[in-house]
Design a protein around this motif. Structure first.
Motif, PDB file in Angstrom:
ATOM      1  N   ARG A 193     -79.452   3.467 -40.561  1.00 39.89           N
ATOM      2  CA  ARG A 193     -80.629   4.308 -40.758  1.00 39.89           C
ATOM      3  C   ARG A 193     -81.639   4.092 -39.797  1.00 39.89           C
ATOM      4  O   ARG A 193     -82.260   4.991 -39.207  1.00 39.89           O
ATOM      5  CB  ARG A 193     -81.158   3.961 -42.165  1.00 39.89           C
ATOM      6  N   ILE A 204     -85.034   6.760 -39.504  1.00 40.96           N
ATOM      7  CA  ILE A 204     -85.208   6.732 -40.774  1.00 40.96           C
ATOM      8  C   ILE A 204     -86.428   5.669 -41.360  1.00 40.96           C
ATOM      9  O   ILE A 204     -86.145   4.577 -41.035  1.00 40.96           O
ATOM     10  CB  ILE A 204     -84.074   6.710 -41.726  1.00 40.96           C
ATOM     11  N   THR A 222     -81.933   8.641 -48.491  1.00 38.70           N
ATOM     12  CA  THR A 222     -82.594   7.514 -48.522  1.00 38.70           C
ATOM     13  C   THR A 222     -82.303   6.930 -49.784  1.00 38.70           C
ATOM     14  O   THR A 222     -82.009   5.576 -49.748  1.00 38.70           O
ATOM     15  CB  THR A 222     -83.821   7.443 -48.214  1.00 38.70           C
TER      16      THR A 222
END
Length: 158
Positions: free
Chosen positions: A28, A33, A105
């Motif tokens: 991620r 992110i 997420t």
């Protein structure tokens, strides 16, 4: 001294959760992110810690207090609820109500907690296999589907 070595053995699950959750978080982080490496490690290791603590409480006190009910499934439910609460904070809609962001997420945090629980139960093969599946889903499946969606949109624009 025996207690020290017993607790050190319990750390195996937390260390495995650290490594495997870190791999998910790194994926991620690599994609920029906002919920990345540190958050995933904290979620995975926390889930493992809660399971190890619950398992230890059951082992230590189950014989001493027959009137007290120990429930590892309840701990798992609490972990899922807590992580789902965190995930809900990561999900938001755009102002026009046309789209939702943060679902992947939130799902990734829940997946990381599952890996942590498996590590806390010392199910390392299961935790590693799940991590590999999650990494495939997050890393390779997205671009594969993205290319398909772009091709479909291009065809519609023609």
């Amino acid at each position: 001294m025996e207690t020290f070595w017993a607790e050190l053995r319990l750390m195996q699950g937390l260390i495995a959760a650290f490594v495997l959750s870190g791999l998910i978080g790194w994926e991620r982080e690599r994609r920029n992110i906002s919920v990345g490496l540190r958050t995933h490690i904290l979620v995975g290791v926390s889930a493992a810690l809660f399971v190890v603590l619950a398992d230890t409480l059951i082992y230590r006190f189950a014989d001493d207090a027959p009137q007290v009910r120990f429930d590892l499934v309840g701990v798992l439910g609490a972990v899922v609820s807590g992580v789902s609460f965190l995930g809900a904070g990561a999900i938001f809609s755009d102002r026009r109500g046309e789209g939702t962001k943060g679902l992947t997420t939130a799902a990734g945090l829940l997946a990381t907690a599952g890996v942590g629980v498996a590590c806390g139960l010392h199910l390392y093969v299961l935790a590693t296999g799940a991590t590999l599946l999650f990494l495939f889903t997050l890393g390779w499946l997205g671009p594969l589907l993205g290319e398909r969606v772009r091709a479909r949109q291009d065809a519609e624009d023609r």
